[in-house]
Motif scaffolding. Structure first.
Motif, PDB file in Angstrom:
ATOM      1  N   THR A 563       1.064  -1.205   0.081  1.00  0.00           N
ATOM      2  CA  THR A 563      -0.128  -0.203  -0.162  1.00  0.00           C
ATOM      3  C   THR A 563       0.833   1.238   0.196  1.00  0.00           C
ATOM      4  O   THR A 563       1.533   1.295   1.095  1.00  0.00           O
ATOM      5  CB  THR A 563      -0.953   0.214   1.003  1.00  0.00           C
ATOM      6  N   PHE A 564       0.571   1.960  -0.808  1.00  0.00           N
ATOM      7  CA  PHE A 564       1.612   3.204  -1.346  1.00  0.00           C
ATOM      8  C   PHE A 564       1.035   4.153  -0.037  1.00  0.00           C
ATOM      9  O   PHE A 564       0.025   4.688   0.380  1.00  0.00           O
ATOM     10  CB  PHE A 564       1.112   3.974  -2.322  1.00  0.00           C
ATOM     11  N   LYS A 565       2.222   4.816   0.629  1.00  0.00           N
ATOM     12  CA  LYS A 565       1.942   5.976   1.529  1.00  0.00           C
ATOM     13  C   LYS A 565       2.671   7.361   1.194  1.00  0.00           C
ATOM     14  O   LYS A 565       2.103   8.107   1.428  1.00  0.00           O
ATOM     15  CB  LYS A 565       2.731   5.436   3.070  1.00  0.00           C
ATOM     16  N   GLU A 566       3.930   7.018   0.856  1.00  0.00           N
ATOM     17  CA  GLU A 566       4.743   8.325   0.629  1.00  0.00           C
ATOM     18  C   GLU A 566       5.830   8.106  -0.411  1.00  0.00           C
ATOM     19  O   GLU A 566       6.402   6.827  -0.604  1.00  0.00           O
ATOM     20  CB  GLU A 566       5.326   8.970   1.749  1.00  0.00           C
ATOM     21  N   HIS A 577       9.805   4.526  -2.891  1.00  0.00           N
ATOM     22  CA  HIS A 577       8.198   4.638  -2.269  1.00  0.00           C
ATOM     23  C   HIS A 577       8.490   4.105  -0.742  1.00  0.00           C
ATOM     24  O   HIS A 577       9.161   3.105  -0.649  1.00  0.00           O
ATOM     25  CB  HIS A 577       7.180   3.914  -2.692  1.00  0.00           C
ATOM     26  N   LEU A 578       7.515   4.660   0.145  1.00  0.00           N
ATOM     27  CA  LEU A 578       7.467   4.305   1.299  1.00  0.00           C
ATOM     28  C   LEU A 578       6.183   3.675   1.366  1.00  0.00           C
ATOM     29  O   LEU A 578       4.917   4.338   1.019  1.00  0.00           O
ATOM     30  CB  LEU A 578       7.401   5.375   2.515  1.00  0.00           C
ATOM     31  N   CYS A 579       5.923   2.374   1.897  1.00  0.00           N
ATOM     32  CA  CYS A 579       4.650   1.717   1.646  1.00  0.00           C
ATOM     33  C   CYS A 579       4.677   0.722   2.913  1.00  0.00           C
ATOM     34  O   CYS A 579       5.442   0.686   3.751  1.00  0.00           O
ATOM     35  CB  CYS A 579       5.111   0.527   0.452  1.00  0.00           C
ATOM     36  N   GLU A 580       3.286   0.430   2.984  1.00  0.00           N
ATOM     37  CA  GLU A 580       2.984  -0.934   4.099  1.00  0.00           C
ATOM     38  C   GLU A 580       2.858  -2.229   3.426  1.00  0.00           C
ATOM     39  O   GLU A 580       2.147  -2.038   2.437  1.00  0.00           O
ATOM     40  CB  GLU A 580       1.532  -0.173   4.647  1.00  0.00           C
ATOM     41  N   GLU A 582       1.295  -5.746   3.700  1.00  0.00           N
ATOM     42  CA  GLU A 582       0.362  -6.511   4.443  1.00  0.00           C
ATOM     43  C   GLU A 582       0.709  -7.877   4.745  1.00  0.00           C
ATOM     44  O   GLU A 582       1.427  -8.388   3.600  1.00  0.00           O
ATOM     45  CB  GLU A 582      -0.864  -6.295   3.962  1.00  0.00           C
ATOM     46  N   LEU A 603       6.001  -1.323   7.947  1.00  0.00           N
ATOM     47  CA  LEU A 603       6.456  -0.137   7.069  1.00  0.00           C
ATOM     48  C   LEU A 603       7.726  -0.689   6.235  1.00  0.00           C
ATOM     49  O   LEU A 603       8.819  -1.135   6.883  1.00  0.00           O
ATOM     50  CB  LEU A 603       6.799   1.075   7.890  1.00  0.00           C
ATOM     51  N   GLU A 657      10.408   2.812  11.843  1.00  0.00           N
ATOM     52  CA  GLU A 657       9.066   3.616  12.317  1.00  0.00           C
ATOM     53  C   GLU A 657       9.606   5.045  12.540  1.00  0.00           C
ATOM     54  O   GLU A 657       8.920   5.993  12.419  1.00  0.00           O
ATOM     55  CB  GLU A 657       8.295   3.181  13.419  1.00  0.00           C
TER      56      GLU A 657
END
Length: 859
Positions: A563-566, A577-580, A582, A603, A657
């Motif tokens: 999941t794209f975050k930043e 990209h910074l992603c989560e 799952e 993260l 984090e």
């Protein structure tokens, strides 16, 4: 009549000013071909060699053929006083040698052999050898003090030789190694020896004046034979023979002289022998004319000629036309009538009580000047272009002398006018130049350096990465230091670094990815332009070739669980990209611990290869995956998984984090110690100096691990360190890809960026990246940590001034500027550790093992 006399005086002055000896030692200083390669391998020999890799042909100063161990080393060094070992150079013809240079064996940093002292022997025919000594009689030359610096020594007096031997001198029996160069010019006279009576002693007003030939290199019995000396050393005497060019020399040193009291026939006989039969035009003799002290020019010269075994019966006789009124020393030209001979015998008749000579030179038809700066080789044609060398002999014609003087005066005037006009134009240009012009000029000057942070692969590169790349190094703004060699030459000689050879094959060019299986550039610290390719072959074959036979344990992670975050920024291969992620912890398994493992999703940082990348870029991307998969250290960011089944290719790495260390420290303030229990407590936004040193220990631990694998990070800084739970620090390489830190990089025409405020002086000026340059960057990183990243390193200097400061480190004249001691930094850390990281000599900087141990003890 007076006008005529004045014209005669002017003509005599012009003639005296034009006549010069055969060589000028001040300008006869050309390298003769050891460094440049004009001297062939077959002309370099030695008494012995330690091994084939240290043979005589490797004894070339500042020259690397790509094989061998970088110097000549004798087999077994002779005992003191033996002087049996030598390195010999054959110049193929006679040369006037004024300077020698020596260097030790560097062997890519592995060697430590050099000659602290040595002797020189030389020969003109290969049979008779003479030992060189200076004007005071010293035979030993002081040599090198380390393996890499070049030491140049003037030969005073200079020598005329074809063969030269360098003979190391040691106190104990030991092994030494040498690289050498000879400097001088071709000996055009062809004079191999002269024979004269030994000089006499004058008593002048109670002062002892010695007119002996003190540097004669032949036999010195009652008559000097089979040698050369002061009459051919290129230095003519002063007007007053009591004084000398040589400091501390005795009165009369510059001249060889005789008194008429010991010559009943009224003349001194001098015999000159040459290398072969020549057609002689004239002879020039520099004489003293201090007639107030009983010294005058010779009144007559009678010269006999010999081509075979007998002297020809009809000599040439010359009498100076007029007695000069001046007491100045001068050259007298004796015409030789184009006579052919291999030996000349001249009788110089006394004009007064004493006859003093300081220099003799010959003009001969066969002495044609070779325009090559190197030694003349057999079979190579010679050229005779007037004026291309200071040793060229001038014609004796009076008309040509006058014309030459006029032309020289006109040329000098024109040169002065051009220089004045050019300076005026240049000053106006500088006055009108804008600040932008200055920046562009600096950018252009550094443009050649950009490939030290870029990697350009040729379109012919094979899929295993062994294709030839574009080799480029920094433009040398300052002269390269003596220990600097091209990494592409260094690394391939060291078997223990065989895995790194492919990485450094492209010289000093920098890659954020990898260069081979064993030597990646860990930091993603550059922007590169990948070559376009029309080949869009399947990546599956590439993947199989890459991962075949490796110990890679990474698995394919489903992209739909990211999941794209930043967007962090632009990296080497594409976007970061910074992603989560799952279910990442379940995917990794229970044996794999990561920061934030108790949380889901995790993260992570995702590097994505741009979709239009060609096969070369794909190969590089996959090789970086392979390298990072092998890194296993608590203080190094880990590669967790990959996505390579479909485009775009991705690599998934840890991202803690608390973000990067730079931003983490910026949000804190230093705890004020008040003593007692308060010292043990910290607020949420406070940090103690002890904890800061603990963070530095973790960074040092991670770098110690990388250095054990011969990894060079190239962009170590707090922005490239991530912070996790419990203040865990891990080294990463995302700093440059973030827009937040663009100000930390010096951009060159948009093509590459340099973290110059963290770079060592040799990395900026020479494009040289080593573990020692990483140590330099660690010193700056430690300074960042102890100042809580409140300001940029060298914040009071502009980028241009930072570059200039690196030049001061190179020049090492005590003008370099260091980062100041942070407020909370103990003296022992700043002086003993931080400053040691910034030592000019890379070899004197501590290793990361030493740094880690010292920081651990200081906590």
């Amino acid at each position: 009549m007076a006008v005529k006399l004045n014209l005669c005086c002017v003509f005599f002055i012009l003639t005296a000013a034009t006549v010069k000896p055969q060589v000028n030692p001040e300008t006869c200083r050309y390298p003769l071909g050891m460094t440049g390669g004009q001297i062939q391998d077959e002309d370099i020999s030695a008494s012995s060699q330690w091994s084939e890799s240290t043979a005589a042909r490797f004894g070339r100063l500042d020259f690397d053929t790509g094989d061998g161990d970088g110097a000549w080393c004798p087999d077994i060094m002779s005992e003191p006083g033996g002087f049996k070992e030598y390195l010999q150079v054959d110049l193929r013809s006679l040369h006037f040698i004024t300077l020698v240079g020596t260097q030790g064996r560097h062997a890519d940093g592995m060697g430590n052999e050099f000659a602290q002292r040595y002797r020189i022997k030389y020969s003109r025919d290969g049979g008779s050898w003479m030992g060189w000594h200076d004007r005071m009689g010293n035979q030993v030359v002081e040599g090198n003090k380390n393996t890499y610096d070049v030491v140049l020594k003037d030969l005073e007096p200079p020598i005329v030789a074809r063969f030269v031997r360098f003979m190391p001198v040691t106190d104990p029996s030991s092994i030494v190694c040498m690289r050498v160069e000879l400097y001088g010019c071709e000996w055009l006279d062809g004079l191999v020896s002269y024979s004269i009576p030994d000089g006499h002693q004058m008593i002048y007003r109670g002062l002892d004046v010695f007119f002996n030939d003190s540097v004669y290199d032949g036999a010195t019995a009652q008559r000097l034979t089979k040698g050369l000396g002061q009459l051919t050393d290129g230095a003519w005497g002063l007007d007053d023979f009591l004084h000398s060019h040589v400091p501390g020399a005795w009165p009369g040193y510059d001249y060889v002289g005789w008194s008429n009291k010991t010559f009943p026939k009224g003349y001194v006989e001098v015999v000159f022998d040459f290398d072969h039969i020549r057609n002689f035009t004239s002879m020039k003799v520099h004489c003293s004319n201090m007639f107030s002290r009983g010294v005058r020019l010779f009144r007559q010269a009678t010269c006999f000629f010999r081509s075979e075994s007998e002297w020809e019966p009809d000599p040439m006789t010359f009498r100076p036309s007029a007695e000069p009124l001046s007491q100045s020393g001068r050259f007298v030209t004796v015409p030789l009538g184009d006579r052919t001979a291999s030996s000349i015998k001249c009788r110089f008749h006394f004009g007064d009580q004493w006859l003093l000579f300081s220099e003799v030179a010959f003009q001969s038809g066969s002495a044609v000047y070779n325009t090559s700066l190197g030694p003349h080789k057999q079979g190579q044609p010679k050229k005779s272009l007037l004026g291309e060398d200071p040793t060229h002999k001038v014609d004796d014609s009076n008309t040509k002398i006058l014309i030459g003087c006029l032309v020289a005066i006109i040329a000098i005037l024109l040169t002065v006018i051009v220089i004045i006009l050019w300076r005026q134009v240049w000053q106006k240009m500088l006055e009108k130049a804008s600040r932008r012009w200055l920046d562009d000029e600096l950018t252009a000057r550094l443009a050649a350096q950009t490939q030290a942070f870029s990697f350009l692969r040729s379109s012919q590169s094979s899929e295993d990465g062994s294709g030839s790349g574009s080799i480029s190094t920094y433009e040398r703004i300052y002269p390269a230091c003596a220990d600097y060699q091209e990494p592409s030459r260094l690394i391939r000689k060291l078997p223990e670094f065989a895995e790194c050879a492919e990485h450094l094959k492209s010289g000093t060019s920098s890659r954020a990815g990898v260069g081979s299986d064993g030597a990646p550039h860990y930091a993603e610290a550059d922007i590169i332009s990948l070559q376009e390719s029309s080949d869009s072959g399947s990546i599956t074959a590439v993947n199989m070739n890459l991962f075949a036979g490796s110990d890679l344990t990474l698995r394919e992670f489903p992209k739909e669980k990211l999941t794209f975050k930043e967007k962090l920024g632009e990296g080497q291969f594409g976007e970061v990209h910074l992603c989560e992620a799952e279910d990442m912890q379940d995917f990794l398994g229970e044996d794999t611990l990561t920061e934030g493992s108790s949380e889901s999703p995790l993260l992570v940082a995702v590097k994505m290869l741009r979709e239009d990348a060609n096969n070369n870029a794909r190969n590089d991307f996959l090789k970086e995956i392979r390298i990072m998969s092998r890194l296993r250290d608590p203080n190094i960011v880990r590669l967790l998984a990959v996505c390579v089944d479909t485009d775009p290719l991705c690599m998934i790495t840890e991202y803690m984090e608390n973000g990067d260390l730079n931003q983490f420290l910026c949000s804190l303030r230093l705890k004020t110690l008040t003593g007692g229990e308060a010292d043990q407590q910290e607020g949420s936004d406070e940090v103690s100096s002890v904890k800061l040193l603990g963070m530095a220990v973790q960074v040092a631990s991670g770098m110690k691990y990388l250095s054990s694998l011969n990894f060079v990070h190239r962009d170590l800084a707090t922005r490239n360190c991530l912070v996790g739970k419990n203040d865990t620090i891990k080294i990463a390489d995302f700093g440059m890809s973030r827009n937040l830190y663009r100000g930390d990089y010096f951009r060159i025409q948009g093509r590459a960026v340099l973290p110059i405020r963290w770079m060592s002086w040799e990395s900026i000026l020479l494009g040289k990246f080593t573990m020692a340059s990483d140590v330099w960057a660690f010193g700056v990183t430690l300074w960042e940590i102890l100042t809580l990243c409140k300001e940029q390193p060298y914040s009071h200097l502009s980028d241009e001034q930072v570059i200039e400061n690196t030049g001061e480190f190179f020049r090492n004249q005590g003008k370099q500027v260091y980062l100041p001691q942070p407020q909370c930094c103990p003296d022992r850390i700043y002086v003993d550790l931080m400053l040691s990281c910034w030592r000019r000599n890379a070899k004197e900087r501590p290793s990361f093992q030493e740094i880690h141990a010292q920081l651990t003890e200081s906590r």
